[in-house]
Scaffold this active site. Structure first.
Site, PDB file in Angstrom:
ATOM      1  N   ILE A  47       7.661   8.041   8.419  1.00  0.00           N
ATOM      2  CA  ILE A  47       7.963   6.612   8.239  1.00  0.00           C
ATOM      3  C   ILE A  47       8.769   6.359   6.974  1.00  0.00           C
ATOM      4  O   ILE A  47       9.114   5.214   6.675  1.00  0.00           O
ATOM      5  CB  ILE A  47       6.662   5.770   8.194  1.00  0.00           C
ATOM      6  CG1 ILE A  47       5.730   6.256   7.074  1.00  0.00           C
ATOM      7  CG2 ILE A  47       5.972   5.778   9.531  1.00  0.00           C
ATOM      8  CD1 ILE A  47       4.519   5.376   6.873  1.00  0.00           C
TER       9      ILE A  47
ATOM     10  N   GLY B 191      11.755  10.240   0.330  1.00  0.00           N
ATOM     11  CA  GLY B 191      12.254   9.985  -1.014  1.00  0.00           C
ATOM     12  C   GLY B 191      12.591  11.278  -1.702  1.00  0.00           C
ATOM     13  O   GLY B 191      12.660  12.346  -1.071  1.00  0.00           O
TER      14      GLY B 191
ATOM     15  N   ASP C  89       7.843   2.341 -12.871  1.00  0.00           N
ATOM     16  CA  ASP C  89       8.743   2.269 -11.725  1.00  0.00           C
ATOM     17  C   ASP C  89       8.342   1.117 -10.810  1.00  0.00           C
ATOM     18  O   ASP C  89       8.261   1.272  -9.593  1.00  0.00           O
ATOM     19  CB  ASP C  89       8.732   3.604 -10.960  1.00  0.00           C
ATOM     20  CG  ASP C  89       9.961   3.767 -10.070  1.00  0.00           C
ATOM     21  OD1 ASP C  89      10.944   3.030 -10.275  1.00  0.00           O
ATOM     22  OD2 ASP C  89       9.936   4.620  -9.173  1.00  0.00           O
TER      23      ASP C  89
END
Length: 986
Positions: free
Chosen positions: A702, A705, A834
Site C-alpha cells: 500500500i 519509501g 519529520d
C-alpha cells in the site's frame, strides 16, 4: 557504738538524679530500638516499592545496606529517622501506585511528577493520613477526579496538571479547606469547575488554564481570595467581561486570562489601589499624579492576550510599579499607549501587537526600566521610534513591523549588543541604518523591508546573522566582496533597491544560503560560474537587472533548487543541458536573449510562461508560447543529441549492473527469510509472525519509501488488519536504516498516546526487519489533501469524498495533542523531526495519529537543543534554523506543524507557494500585505459558516512558521489556540 549522721546536703540533692539514670538509659534504649524498628519497616516498604515498579534503573541505589541509611538517598527526606518526603519525579515509572506506600506512616509529601503512570486517580493515597503535598502532574492519569477527594483533608498542595483527567472538577475539591496551591491546568476537563474554589481563603496559587471547560463567566465574588498570588485561567472558555471584583485579590502578582473570548473594555478599577479615592484626596501633588512611594500594588505579570477586548489601555496601569510583563496582543484595543506605562521602573516585556492602537510611541520607553521585549507590530502607530529602548542594556526582541512609523532609526540601536531580532519592516523609516546595527554580535535577524532606507551594504556583518530582509528600500552601491565572510547567512533579500555592479563570486561561497533575492536592481555583468557551494539554495531570483552573458551550467547542479527566476535580463546563449537535472516548481527565463531548443523536461504546459520574449528559443510542442523548432534550429543540437545517446547507453549499462546486483541481493534475502525470525511484542497480540510473513506479497503493498515497502496484512479470519513496514538493509544505507529502525522501536515501543500510531511488535532477522503497526483505514492526510493533484489507483482515498473543515480541525488538534505529549509529557522530550502530512495517518473516524519516528530524537531536557551530524527531514517542512545550525529542539516540530496547518487551510502543497517562496513564506507575505485570507482558502472548505475558524487556523500556521524560533509558540500554546478555534460561537 558510733552515732549515725545524715548525708551531706549536696549528696542528698543529687541522690534522686542518680537514682533515675537507669530509667533514662532504659527509655533511651527503647526509643532507639523503636526508631530502628521504624527504619527497618520503612526500608522494606521502599524495597517493595521499587520491585512493584519493575525496578527502574534510576532506583538501582535502593538496596539494603549497612553502610548508609535510606534517609540519605536523594529521593528521600526524613525527620527524626522517619520518612516524611518521597520525591520520585522523572524516573520513568510506568506502573500504578501500590497501596502499601501509605505504610510510610509519617509521609507528608509525595511527588510523582514527570512519569508515565496511567490509570485513574490513585485513591489508595487516602490512607496516607498525614499527606499535605501531592504532585501527580505530567503523567497519563485519566478519568474524573474522585468525588470524595476531600477525604484527603490535610492537603495543602494538590498538583494534578498535564494529565488526561476529564469531565467535571468535582465540588469536593472546594472542600479541601487547607489548600494553598491548586494546579489543574493542561488536562482534558470538558465539564464545569466549582465556583466554590474561589472561596478557599488559604489559596495562594490557582491554575486552571488550558482546559476546555463549559463556557462560563468569571465569578463576581473574589473577596475571599486575599492571599492569592498566582491566578491563571488562560484558554478556559471564559466569556463576558472582566469583573471589577478581581481587585479584591489584593496579594495578586500574576494574572493570566489570555486566549479566551473575553469582551468589553479592560476595567481600570481592577488594577487601581484599593484606597485610590482617598489617595487622590490626601496625597496628590500639584499636577495630580500619584507619588511613587504610595504604590503598593503587587501585580508583576498581566496577560490578557488573544481575547476580544476593546477600548483604551487603562492609564491606571502606570501605577503598577512592580509590573514587568504586560501582554495585551491580539485584541481590538484602540487609542494610544499611555505615557505613564513607559515610566514603569520594572517593565521588561511589553507586547501590544495586533491591535488597533494609534498615535505615537511614548519616547520614554526603556529610559527607566530594563526592557527585554518591545513588540508593537500590526497597529496604526505613527511618528518617530523611541531613542532609549536599549538604555538598560537588556533589549532582546524588537518588533514594530506593519505600522506607519517614520523618521530615522535611533542611533542607539547600533550599540544595543543584546539584540537578537529586529523586525521593523513595512513602515516609513528613512535615512541610513545605524552602522553598528549590522555588527551586533547577538543579532540573528534584521528585517527592514518596505521602508525608505538608504545607504550602502556593510562590509562587515554580525557572525550570527542568518536573515537579512531589506527589499523595497533605496539601498545603493555594489555588493561588497567581503560578503564571503557572511558565512551563516540563510536568507538574503535585497530585491527592489538600487544596487549596482556585478554579482560577486564571493557571494557563491555562502554554504548555508537557502534564499537569495536580488531582483529589481541595477546589477550587470556576467554571473559567477563556480557556484557549487550553494548546496542549500532553494530560491534564486536575479530578475529585472542588466545581467549578461551565458547562464552558468552549474546552476543546473544545485541539489535542492526549486525556484529560479532570471527573467528580464540580457542573458544569452543556450539553456545549459544540466537544467534537466533540476526539480523546479517555478522557472522564469523570460525576456532575455537565449537561443536554441529548451530542454525536454520543460517542454510542457507547466512551463508555458517560463521562456517568453526569447526570440532565439524554440520548443517541440506547439502549445508552448514560443517558436516551434524547425529542422534548421535542431541542427545545432545534433552534437548534444549524440552526447545524450552516449550517456543513455552508459546509463543502461549501469541499470543492468544494478539489476544483476539486486537479483543477487534478493537471493540472499530469501536465505535470510529461512532464518528464525525474532518477534518482540509491545502490545497484546492476536497473531503470530507466520500470519505476517505469509502475507508479504506484492498485491498487499500500500506504500513505499526510502526505507522499504508498507503492506496491508489481514492477520486472522475475523478480518483484523495491520500495517507492516519492511526495512531491508542490503544497500549502502545500511547504517542509516538501522538507526531509523532502532529509533522507531525505542520510541514507539515505550510511548502510548491516542494520537500516536501504535507499534504492535517488531520482527527482525540479521538484515531484514519488520515493524507492525495498527492499520489506519483512511490512509494519510497527504493523500486526502492532495489527491486531485497526485491521485493514484492505490491511494486509498475515494475520489468523490472531500475532507470537510470539522474533520480538518479535528485532525489538526489531534496531531497537536500528540506532539504536545512528545514535547511535554515524556520524561525526556521527543522531537519528531519529520512532521508532515504524509506522516499523519487517519483511522476510520478520521482521528489523526502521528507516524514514522525513524528520524525522532530524544532531548536530555525540555528546550535543550541537540546537534545533528546532518540535516534530515522533508523539504518544505524544514525549519530554516535547522538547515543552518543542525541543532534541533521542539521548535522545529512547531514549524513543520505550522506548514501542515497551512496545508489544511489552503489545500496547497508545502512547496506550492508562489514565485520565489514555499508555502510558509508565501502565506506570510500574503497575510502581511493585507490580502484577504478568504482568497486563499481551499475551495473544498470555503464555507462562510467556518470562515472565522479557518482564518484563525491559517494565522496560527503563520505564527508557527515564524522564521525566528523564539517567536514561535510552544506546542502547548498551539493546542490551546486550536481548542479556542474549535469552540462554537457563543
Amino acid at each position: 557504738m558510733p552515732r549515725l549522721t545524715s548525708s551531706p546536703p549536696h549528696i542528698r540533692f543529687f541522690f534522686p538524679f542518680f537514682s533515675y539514670i537507669p530509667c533514662v538509659v532504659f527509655l533511651c534504649f527503647l526509643s532507639h530500638a523503636a526508631e530502628s524498628q521504624i527504619q527497618d519497616q520503612e526500608l522494606q516498604v521502599l524495597l517493595k516499592l521499587r520491585q512493584s515498579w519493575q525496578e527502574p534503573s534510576s532506583l538501582d541505589h535502593w538496596v539494603a545496606s549497612n553502610s548508609s541509611s535510606h534517609c540519605a538517598w536523594p529521593e528521600i527526606k526524613c525527620q527524626e529517622g522517619s520518612i516524611t518526603e518521597l520525591n520520585l519525579t522523572n524516573l520513568s515509572i510506568n506502573y500504578s501506585t501500590p497501596p502499601f506506600i501509605c505504610d510510610l506512616k509519617n509521609l507528608t509529601k509525595l511527588d510523582l511528577s514527570y512519569n508515565n503512570i496511567t490509570g485513574e486517580f490513585p485513591t489508595v493515597l487516602y490512607n496516607c493520613s498525614k499527606l499535605v503535598y501531592l504532585d501527580l502532574s505530567k503523567n497519563h492519569f485519566e478519568g474524573p477526579i474522585p468525588s470524595d477527594i476531600n477525604r484527603m483533608a490535610n492537603l495543602q498542595v494538590l498538583i494534578l496538571a498535564d494529565n488526561s483527567f476529564s469531565f467535571d472538577v468535582p465540588a469536593s475539591v472546594a472542600r479541601l479547606q487547607r489548600l494553598r496551591i491548586l494546579h489543574l491546568y493542561m488536562s482534558e476537563y470538558n465539564g464545569t469547575y466549582p465556583e466554590e474554589i474561589f472561596g478557599l481563603s488559604a489559596l495562594e496559587e490557582l491554575r486552571l488554564e488550558y482546559n476546555k471547560f463549559v463556557p462560563s463567566q468569571l465569578p463576581q465574588n473574589f473577596t475571599v481570595l486575599k492571599k492569592l498570588r498566582f491566578f491563571s485561567m488562560a484558554q478556559t472558555n471564559l466569556y463576558g467581561g472582566i469583573p471589577e471584583t478581581v481587585s479584591d485579590m489584593e496579594a495578586l502578582e500574576h494574572l493570566d486570562l489570555g486566549k479566551n473570548p473575553l469582551t468589553g473594555e479592560i476595567p481600570a478599577s481592577i488594577f487601581a489601589l484599593r484606597s485610590l479615592s482617598e489617595l487622590y484626596v490626601y496625597e496628590t501633588n500639584v499636577s495630580g499624579s500619584i507619588p511613587q512611594a504610595v504604590s503598593a500594588v503587587n501585580l508583576s505579570v498581566i496577560d490578557l492576550s488573544l481575547n476580544n477586548l476593546m477600548g483604551n489601555i487603562p492609564e491606571v496601569f502606570g501605577q503598577l510599579k512592580n509590573l514587568y510583563s504586560l501582554n495585551l496582543e491580539f485584541n481590538q484595543l484602540s487609542g494610544g499607549i499611555p505615557e505613564v506605562i513607559a515610566s514603569l521602573p520594572a517593565l521588561s516585556d511589553i507586547k501590544l501587537s495586533n491591535n488597533n492602537i494609534s498615535g505615537t510611541i511614548p519616547p520614554d520607553f526603556g529610559k527607566f526600566s530594563p526592557l527585554r521585549r518591545f513588540e508593537v507590530a500590526f497597529n496604526n502607530l505613527t511618528g518617530a521610534f523611541p531613542e532609549h529602548l536599549c538604555h538598560g542594556g537588556t533589549l532582546f526582541g524588537l518588533a514594530a513591523m506593519d505600522n506607519n512609523l517614520s523618521g530615522e532609526l535611533p542611533k542607539s540601536l547600533g550599540n544595543c549588543s543584546t539584540l537578537s531580532h529586529v523586525l521593523l519592516h513595512n513602515n516609513g523609516f528613512t535615512g541610513n541604518v545605524p552602522g553598528g546595527l549590522w555588527m551586533l554580535r547577538n543579532l540573528t535577524a534584521l528585517l527592514l523591508s518596505g521602508n525608505g532606507l538608504t545607504g550602502e551594504l556593510p562590509r562587515e556583518l554580525s557572525p550570527n546573522l542568518t536573515r537579512i530582509e531589506m527589499s523595497n528600500n533605496k539601498f545603493f552601491g555594489k555588493i561588497p566582496s567581503t560578503v564571503s565572510s557572511w558565512r551563516n547567512l540563510v536568507v538574503f533579500d535585497a530585491s527592489n533597491n538600487l544596487l549596482s555592479g556585478t554579482v560577486p563570486a564571493e557571494l557563491t561561497v555562502l554554504p548555508s544560503l537557502t534564499t537569495l533575492l536580488f531582483g529589481q536592481n541595477k546589477l550587470s555583468g556576467n554571473l559567477p560560474t563556480d557556484i557549487i557551494s550553494w548546496k542549500s539554495l532553494t530560491t534564486l531570483n536575479l530578475s529585472h537587472n542588466k545581467i549578461s552573458g551565458p547562464i552558468p551550467s552549474k546552476i543546473g547542479l544545485l541539489p535542492v533548487l526549486t525556484q529560479l527566476d532570471l527573467s528580464d535580463n540580457q542573458l544569452s546563449g543556450l539553456i545549459p543541458p544540466e537544467f534537466g537535472q533540476l526539480n523546479l516548481n517555478r522557472l522564469n527565463l523570460s525576456s532575455n536573449r537565449l537561443r536554441g531548443e529548451i530542454p525536454s523536461l520543460y517542454d510542457n504546459t507547466a512551463y508555458d510562461t517560463s521562456f517568453l520574449n526569447n526570440p532565439g528559443l524554440c520548443a517541440s510542442n506547439s502549445f508552448m508560447r514560443i517558436n516551434v523548432c524547425t529542422t534548421q534550429s535542431r541542427r545545432s543540437s545534433k552534437i548534444n543529441l549524440t552526447l545524450i545517446v552516449i550517456l543513455a547507453i552508459a546509463a543502461a549499462m549501469c541499470v543492468l549492473l544494478v539489476v544483476l546486483f539486486m537479483i543477487r541481493a534478493s537471493r540472499k534475502n530469501r536465505s535470510r527469510f529461512d532464518s528464525t525470525p525474532k518477534l518482540t511484542p509491545f502490545q497484546s497480540l492476536n497473531f503470530t509472525e507466520s500470519n505476517i510473513l505469509s502475507e508479504l506479497k506484492e498485491p498487499n503493498v500500500i506504500g513505499s519509501g526510502g526505507s522499504g515497502k508498507v503492506y496491508r496484512v489481514v492477520v486472522n479470519p475475523s478480518g483484523d488488519t495491520v500495517a507492516v513496514k519492511r526495512i531491508l538493509n542490503n544497500q549502502k544505507l545500511d547504517e542509516k536504516l538501522e538507526k531509523q529502525f532502532v529509533a522507531e522501536v525505542e520510541i514507539l515501543g515505550n510511548i502510548k498516546h491516542r494520537h500516536i500510531v501504535k507499534l504492535l511488535c517488531c520482527i527482525s532477522w540479521e538484515k531484514s526487519k519488520l515493524l507492525v503497526y495498527e492499520y489506519m483505514e483512511n490512509s494519510s492526510l497527504d493523500r486526502w489533501l492532495h489527491k486531485k493533484k497526485r491521485s493514484s489507483p492505490n491511494s486509498g482515498v475515494a475520489n468523490n469524498m472531500i475532507l470537510d473543515w470539522p474533520k480538518r480541525l479535528q485532525i489538526a488538534l489531534g496531531v497537536a495533542e500528540g506532539l504536545c505529549y512528545m514535547h511535554h509529557g515524556c520524561s525526556s522530550p521527543i522531537i519528531h523531526r519529520d512532521v508532515k502530512s504524509s506522516n499523519i495517518l487517519l483511522d476510520s473516524e478520521f482521528k489523526a495519529k502521528i507516524a514514522d519516528f525513524g528520524l525522532a530524537r530524544m532531548l536530555a531536557k525540555p528546550g535543550e537543543a541537540v546537534s545533528m551530524t546532518s540535516v534530515a527531514g522533508s523539504f518544505g517542512y524544514l525549519a530554516p534554523e535547522y538547515n543552518h545550525t543542525k541543532r534541533v529542539n521542539e521548535k522545529i516540530d512547531v514549524y513543520s506543524f505550522g506548514v501542515v496547518l497551512l496545508e489544511l487551510t489552503t489545500g496547497r502543497e508545502p512547496c506550492e507557494g508562489n514565485e520565489d517562496m514555499g508555502l510558509a513564506e508565501w502565506a506570510w507575505f500574503h497575510f502581511n500585505h493585507g490580502k484577504p485570507i478568504s482568497d486563499v482558502i481551499d475551495e473544498e472548505i470555503r464555507d462562510n459558516s467556518y470562515l472565522d475558524q479557518i482564518s484563525n487556523v491559517f494565522k496560527l500556521g503563520i505564527f508557527c512558521t515564524a522564521r525566528l524560533p523564539s517567536t514561535r509558540p510552544t506546542i502547548k500554546e498551539v493546542v490551546q489556540m486550536l481548542l479556542k478555534c474549535s469552540d462554537p460561537p457563543l
